[in-house]
Design a protein around this motif. Sequence first.
Motif, PDB file in Angstrom:
ATOM      1  N   ASP A   1     -11.544   7.983  15.186  1.00 31.59           N
ATOM      2  CA  ASP A   1     -11.488   9.229  14.429  1.00 31.59           C
ATOM      3  C   ASP A   1     -11.933  10.401  15.309  1.00 31.59           C
ATOM      4  O   ASP A   1     -12.701  10.197  16.255  1.00 31.59           O
ATOM      5  CB  ASP A   1     -12.444   9.097  13.229  1.00 31.59           C
ATOM      6  CG  ASP A   1     -12.015   9.943  12.046  1.00 31.59           C
ATOM      7  OD1 ASP A   1     -11.135  10.799  12.196  1.00 31.59           O
ATOM      8  OD2 ASP A   1     -12.589   9.734  10.959  1.00 31.59           O
ATOM      9  N   ASP A   2     -11.470  11.594  14.981  1.00 35.91           N
ATOM     10  CA  ASP A   2     -11.888  12.811  15.694  1.00 35.91           C
ATOM     11  C   ASP A   2     -11.690  12.654  17.196  1.00 35.91           C
ATOM     12  O   ASP A   2     -12.500  13.140  17.988  1.00 35.91           O
ATOM     13  CB  ASP A   2     -13.367  13.143  15.407  1.00 35.91           C
ATOM     14  CG  ASP A   2     -13.672  13.241  13.926  1.00 35.91           C
ATOM     15  OD1 ASP A   2     -12.733  13.337  13.127  1.00 35.91           O
ATOM     16  OD2 ASP A   2     -14.868  13.218  13.568  1.00 35.91           O
TER      17      ASP A   2
ATOM     18  N   GLU B   1      -4.670  14.944  12.504  1.00 31.99           N
ATOM     19  CA  GLU B   1      -5.278  15.328  11.223  1.00 31.99           C
ATOM     20  C   GLU B   1      -5.396  16.833  11.084  1.00 31.99           C
ATOM     21  O   GLU B   1      -5.370  17.566  12.062  1.00 31.99           O
ATOM     22  CB  GLU B   1      -6.635  14.655  10.976  1.00 31.99           C
ATOM     23  CG  GLU B   1      -7.474  14.334  12.160  1.00 31.99           C
ATOM     24  CD  GLU B   1      -8.838  13.788  11.752  1.00 31.99           C
ATOM     25  OE1 GLU B   1      -8.948  13.090  10.741  1.00 31.99           O
ATOM     26  OE2 GLU B   1      -9.803  14.098  12.472  1.00 31.99           O
TER      27      GLU B   1
END
Length: 276
Positions: A177-178, A234
């Motif tokens: 993530d990220d 995202e």
Amino acid sequence: RVKAGGRSGYQTFSPEMLAAARELDLEQALRAALARGEFELHYQPQIRAGRGAVGVEALLRWRRGGELHPPGPFIALAEDTGLIVPIGAWVLREACAQFAAWRADGLELERVAVNVSARQLGEPDFPEVVLGALRTAGLPPRCLELELTESAVVRDVPGATRQLAQLRALGVRVALDDFGTGQSSLSLLRRMPVDVLKIDRSFVASLEAEGESVAVIRVVIALAQTLGLDLIAEGVENARQWEALRDLGCPTAQGYFFAAPLPAAEVRAWLGRSQG
Ligand code: C2E
Ligand code: CA
Ligand code: CA
Ligand code: CA
């Protein structure tokens, strides 16, 4: 009510004491929320160009006194106190059960993604908690993706790798993530096997304004292609960002442009609208 001032007759409290008292209140409220079933999951669709929704990310919400609270203000405390361990176990069970119900209902989604904190991953029984949630729901492991941030794994890469090995062997997917926001994104990839990179929304947000973001996204896409990893961008908020991402070679994304995180009951209707 406590008076923070120093006037005589009142007990004085330092800002630190007040903060500690508030934290204790919040911790007790979190405990009670779990016991009372005040947590719920919302689901944000993940879109693939030309295909429509292929998955959903489960995001935690706290329904408190009629209001719905996002996890930002309480997740750090849940991590510090260890409460994220039972909360996270509930999230895994709930997400797997909901996804199994959708599948039984004929929804054609490939998987559900669940956020996992460092604290959960560090628990010796983490693999069993995940497998238990899958088993109880009757869900194949390939339907579950675990999202971990770099910061959650860098402190103990061998430990994280060990915890995830059995799950990955069974088909559970692991997403970073990220991605790109940490200190050691590249070296981490060399040391830890993952299946998916999630391009952080800060890069998507500055896609139009900063040439640098384009360069970073290009590198991440090339990296994913070389290593055979999936990619999700995202925070896509408009058509221009989505078009730019597809042009760069990233065909999968999530963000407000497609849908905000939705209550479980609204997911089916949203899918019907988006596909029909
Ligand atoms: P995250 O995993 O990076 O999740 C993405 C966040 O961006 C979510 O915030 C989502 O609602 C928001 N978002 C989605 N699309 C857009 C967009 O187009 N623009 C913008 N500006 N934001 C968008 P949310 O739900 O408030 O969650 C915040 C963070 O809390 C998550 O960041 C994740 O780190 C953590 N979190 C959420 N649920 C869980 C959970 O069940 N367990 C754990 N450990 N952490 C969780
Ligand atoms: Ca996430
Ligand atoms: Ca993220
Ligand atoms: Ca984040």
